[in-house]
Scaffold this active site. Structure first.
Site, PDB file in Angstrom:
ATOM      1  N   ILE A 158       0.538  -1.658   0.098  1.00 49.42           N
ATOM      2  CA  ILE A 158       0.149   0.223   0.028  1.00 49.42           C
ATOM      3  C   ILE A 158       0.884   1.336  -0.227  1.00 49.42           C
ATOM      4  O   ILE A 158       0.514   2.448  -0.495  1.00 49.42           O
ATOM      5  CB  ILE A 158      -1.203  -0.398   1.162  1.00 49.42           C
ATOM      6  N   TYR A 159       2.225   0.823   0.743  1.00 47.85           N
ATOM      7  CA  TYR A 159       2.625   2.097   0.436  1.00 47.85           C
ATOM      8  C   TYR A 159       3.424   2.377  -0.737  1.00 47.85           C
ATOM      9  O   TYR A 159       2.970   3.381  -1.407  1.00 47.85           O
ATOM     10  CB  TYR A 159       4.600   1.832   1.849  1.00 47.85           C
ATOM     11  N   SER A 160       3.720   1.632  -1.081  1.00 44.90           N
ATOM     12  CA  SER A 160       4.330   1.503  -2.192  1.00 44.90           C
ATOM     13  C   SER A 160       3.336   2.435  -3.929  1.00 44.90           C
ATOM     14  O   SER A 160       3.221   2.820  -4.601  1.00 44.90           O
ATOM     15  CB  SER A 160       4.732   0.547  -3.496  1.00 44.90           C
TER      16      SER A 160
END
Length: 253
Positions: A158-160
């Site tokens: 999700i960060y990516s």
């Protein structure tokens, strides 16, 4: 060339300035003569940074900013401009990360990262651009993305996703703002030893796998990112906009 990196008379804002990259961005801009507005949710965590900058002959102001709240962002800009004048350099750095599988992550974690890493970065950039346009002075916005935007890291799905969106958002702002003399670029750091990345460094297996993929064979220190930000906000990059510069020890080669 030295004068191209002179920030004297300019006003900068650094978000997410209470730790990690933000601290080093604020210090290098202040050292080059900029008046620096440092912003984070907890203003008490900024006080030592402001004191350090002032002790070294610089000018700085701490303001409270929650990037998930648009009113908080606007108020922080108002306070910074009341003290120093129009903010024309913005290091748009606030962000969070959770080391979780994209398959297993819960909706609240998704919302939290999207609100902070994407919506928050967008609203800060939007506020900055609107104010620069109104003042008619031009300016520079530098967004902190990540090499995870290009190569999703393990357990950082999700960060990516949020950082990939920041890369595209940087290009959108670059196109829309260029006619007004406003440039927008992004920094894509590689593996760096910060509190922010603590979960990666605390997991020896993940850390070793990451380091083995870096041609330089080591992680970065936060100070090694500050020079790129200085270049991007300076006159040395006056014809550079919409660029996303990786600083990763060769990891994405």
């Amino acid at each position: 060339m030295a004068t191209e990196f002179d920030m004297s008379g300019k006003v900068a804002m650094v978000t997410g300035a209470s730790s990690g990259f933000g601290v080093h961005f604020a210090k290098i801009l202040a050292a080059r003569g900029a008046k620096v507005v440092v912003a984070a949710r907890r203003i008490d965590r900024l006080e030592s940074l402001v004191a350090e900058i002032i002790a070294e002959g610089g000018e700085a102001l701490a303001v409270s900013m929650d990037v998930t709240n648009s009113e908080s962002i606007a108020t922080a800009f108002d306070q910074g401009e009341a003290a120093f004048g129009t903010i024309t350099l913005v290091a748009n750095n606030a962000g969070i990360a959770e080391v979780k599988s994209a398959i297993k992550i819960d909706e609240s974690s998704w919302d939290n990262m999207m609100d902070t890493n994407l919506k928050g970065v967008f609203i800060v950039a939007q506020q900055a651009a609107k104010r620069m346009m109104a003042a008619g002075v031009g300016g520079v916005i530098v967004n902190t993305a990540s090499i995870s935007a290009l190569q999703p890291g393990p357990m950082q799905g999700i960060y990516s996703i949020t950082k990939a969106a920041v890369v595209n958002m940087t290009k959108v702002f670059a196109k829309e703002c260029a006619p007004f003399g406003i440039r927008c670029n992004a920094l894509l750091p590689g593996l760096t030893k910060t509190k922010f990345a603590g979960a990666l460094f605390s997991n020896e297996d993940i850390y070793q796998a990451a380091v083995q993929a870096i041609p330089m064979g080591r992680h970065a220190e936060p100070s090694e990112m500050a020079g790129t930000v200085l270049y991007l906000v300076s006159d040395a990059s006056s014809y550079t906009t919409g660029e996303c510069i990786t600083v990763d020890g060769g990891m994405t080669i």
